[in-house]
Design a protein around this motif. Structure first.
Motif, PDB file in Angstrom:
ATOM      1  N   HIS A  82     -96.952  60.974  98.351  1.00 53.30           N
ATOM      2  CA  HIS A  82     -95.554  61.367  98.521  1.00 53.30           C
ATOM      3  C   HIS A  82     -94.667  60.157  98.280  1.00 53.30           C
ATOM      4  CE1 HIS A  82     -96.837  65.133 100.331  1.00 53.30           C
ATOM      5  NE2 HIS A  82     -97.708  64.421 101.044  1.00 53.30           N
ATOM      6  N   VAL A  83     -93.624  60.331  97.494  1.00 51.58           N
ATOM      7  CA  VAL A  83     -92.639  59.275  97.259  1.00 51.58           C
ATOM      8  C   VAL A  83     -91.622  59.346  98.390  1.00 51.58           C
ATOM      9  CG1 VAL A  83     -90.873  58.395  95.708  1.00 51.58           C
ATOM     10  CG2 VAL A  83     -92.963  59.412  94.779  1.00 51.58           C
ATOM     11  N   LEU A  84     -91.520  58.260  99.167  1.00 47.67           N
ATOM     12  CA  LEU A  84     -90.634  58.250 100.326  1.00 47.67           C
ATOM     13  C   LEU A  84     -89.229  57.773 100.001  1.00 47.67           C
ATOM     14  CD1 LEU A  84     -93.091  56.878 103.013  1.00 47.67           C
ATOM     15  CD2 LEU A  84     -92.514  59.246 102.499  1.00 47.67           C
ATOM     16  N   HIS A  85     -89.124  56.796  99.111  1.00 43.45           N
ATOM     17  CA  HIS A  85     -87.812  56.245  98.773  1.00 43.45           C
ATOM     18  C   HIS A  85     -87.695  56.127  97.257  1.00 43.45           C
ATOM     19  CE1 HIS A  85     -86.947  55.306 102.915  1.00 43.45           C
ATOM     20  NE2 HIS A  85     -88.089  54.641 103.025  1.00 43.45           N
ATOM     21  N   GLY A  86     -86.532  56.352  96.757  1.00 50.08           N
ATOM     22  CA  GLY A  86     -86.265  56.174  95.334  1.00 50.08           C
ATOM     23  C   GLY A  86     -86.625  57.393  94.512  1.00 50.08           C
TER      24      GLY A  86
ATOM     25  N   GLU B  75     -93.302  55.537  85.587  1.00 51.09           N
ATOM     26  CA  GLU B  75     -93.551  54.628  86.704  1.00 51.09           C
ATOM     27  C   GLU B  75     -94.584  55.211  87.667  1.00 51.09           C
ATOM     28  OE1 GLU B  75     -89.151  52.500  87.023  1.00 51.09           O
ATOM     29  OE2 GLU B  75     -89.581  54.309  88.201  1.00 51.09           O
ATOM     30  N   LEU B  76     -94.449  56.468  87.966  1.00 52.61           N
ATOM     31  CA  LEU B  76     -95.387  57.131  88.862  1.00 52.61           C
ATOM     32  C   LEU B  76     -96.793  57.162  88.261  1.00 52.61           C
ATOM     33  CD1 LEU B  76     -95.438  58.431  91.611  1.00 52.61           C
ATOM     34  CD2 LEU B  76     -94.883  60.603  90.549  1.00 52.61           C
TER      35      LEU B  76
END
Length: 73
Positions: free
Chosen positions: A5-9, A15-16
Motif C-alpha cells: 500500500h502506498v501511504l504517502h505521495g 516508479e512503483l
C-alpha cells in the motif's frame, strides 16, 4: 507476496514498478542465500560452540540482594 500500500505521495507506474522490482530482487537473493546455506549444511552455531555462554550472566538484583551478595554460589 503481501499486498503493498502506498501511504504517502502519488508514485507513477514506472516508479512503483521500479520499487517492486528491487524488493522482489532482494527477496529472491535472500531466499537463494538461505537455500544455498541449507544445502551446504551451514546452520546456526551450536550452543556448545557459543562463546557468549562464557560471559558473566546478567545481574538482576532483587529484595535483600545486598545481603546475599557475599554468599557462596
Amino acid at each position: 507476496m503481501a499486498p503493498i500500500h502506498v501511504l504517502h505521495g502519488q508514485p507513477t507506474p514506472e516508479e512503483l514498478a521500479t520499487v517492486l522490482a528491487v524488493v522482489q530482487a532482494r527477496a529472491a537473493a535472500a531466499q537463494a542465500a538461505a537455500d544455498a546455506a541449507r544445502l551446504a549444511g551451514v546452520g546456526p552455531a551450536s550452543p556448545w560452540n557459543d562463546r557468549a555462554r562464557l560471559l558473566r550472566p546478567t545481574l538482576h538484583p532483587g529484595v535483600n540482594a545486598w545481603r546475599t551478595a557475599g554468599w557462596a554460589r
